[in-house]
Design an enzyme around this catalytic site. Structure first.
Site: not given
Length: 342
Positions: A113-114, A118-119, A109, A162
């Site tokens: 804030g997930l 960086s993923a 999303p 993260d």
């Protein structure tokens, strides 16, 4: 032959890297996928949706920029390529002279804030490690630093929490004490059994237009030696330390208390204008039915724990369904049960 690697969304459960300790985990519901295939030229392939450069009209271009900003994932892929290459050169790691095409996709999303950005970087780094067959030459403890450095290339303000969670996957306890950083170049990272995590729930806004529009001065105050901020950060670090113990003992009543305390400390230090009314309201929706809650990161989504069981979960679900975030059509609240990534 092509490669495909995935990195998952991150939920910060307790603590904060600035305070020195953190507990985080990745969730299987949201992820970024990066694909690498050999090609004659090195090509970074734009995403059809996230890297749009063609629009039906000028008003729609402006609307898109106002809602999603100027940047997609291409810059992230380019940055990790540069950081990876420089790291290899500086550490005498030989790379074969072959080109590739990188592409990506993500269902994280937006602005929730997930750690969606960086993923993408984490998944791309994983592709590069395997394409060049150098995974064994770059320690897992150092990979979060490379991801962070790639984002710093782009002016993204971020921390290691993260990136550590996404590199290791699952549930991770982290100690960023300065002594470890000075001696090892990284913190101490402890993967934990994901079965220690109780049922948790994610609340996020579909269109988080008010995720805190006032610039935070907390970091500068911390650097300047502000006693209130330093004391608060130490308390946040203690929350992570105590939460690690509570998880190991499966003391979820204590975990719920610590989650609430974590948010309350953050609110005291940052203030409501920085946190944003939408973010605060999501926390308050959870607390209105007795659930504990805190941000998953800096804002945009909330993680909630219902210590009283299924009936409380039902009440929380209904509270989210009936929640109106603001008068400006900010968007509905999403409420989901998620799976911790294994």
């Amino acid at each position: 032959m092509g490669l495909e690697r995935r990195a998952y969304a991150r939920v910060g459960l307790l603590g904060n890297p600035s305070g020195g300790r953190a507990l985080s985990f990745t969730i299987a519901d949201f992820s970024a996928t990066v694909r690498l295939r050999p090609s004659p030229q090195l090509l970074i392939q734009p995403h059809l949706h996230h890297d749009l450069v063609a629009f039906p009209s000028l008003p729609q271009l402006v609307s898109r920029l106002q809602s999603e900003g100027y940047y997609g994932g291409v810059r992230l892929l380019m940055a990790i390529c540069k950081v990876f290459y420089n790291h290899c050169i500086q550490n005498n790691i030989s790379l074969k002279a072959e080109n590739f095409t990188l592409s990506y996709d993500t269902n994280n999303p937006r602005q929730a804030g997930l750690s969606g950005s960086s993923a993408i970087v984490c998944a791309a780094l994983s592709c590069l490690l395997d394409f060049y067959d150098v995974r064994h030459l770059i320690k897992v403890e150092m990979r979060p630093n490379l991801i962070l450095n790639a984002e710093k290339e782009l002016g993204i303000v971020a921390g290691l929490q993260d990136r550590v969670a996404q590199v290791y996957g699952g549930l991770v306890y982290m100690d960023f004490s300065q002594g470890y950083i000075d001696k090892l170049g990284h913190g101490i990272y402890m993967p934990l059994d994901v079965n220690l995590v109780p049922p948790l729930y994610l609340i996020y806004a579909e269109n988080p237009s008010d995720s805190g529009k006032v610039h935070s001065t907390v970091r500068q105050r911390w650097l300047d030696g502000d006693e209130f901020i330093i004391s608060g950060m130490k308390e946040v670090a203690q929350v992570a330390f105590d939460g690690h113990k509570a998880l190991l003992q499966k003391d979820y009543t204590e975990l719920a208390r610590l989650m609430n305390k974590n948010f309350d400390l953050r609110r005291e230090m940052f203030g409501d204008d920085v946190l944003g009314s939408v973010n605060i309201k999501m926390v308050e929706v959870a607390r209105s039915v007795g659930a504990s809650s805190k941000f998953t990161g800096s804002g945009g989504a909330v993680v909630a724990l219902c210590p009283d069981g299924d009936s409380q979960v039902e009440h929380l679900c209904k509270a989210c369904e009936s929640c109106s975030l603001d008068a400006n059509g900010c968007g509905a609240v999403k409420f989901i049960s998620f799976l911790v990534e294994r």
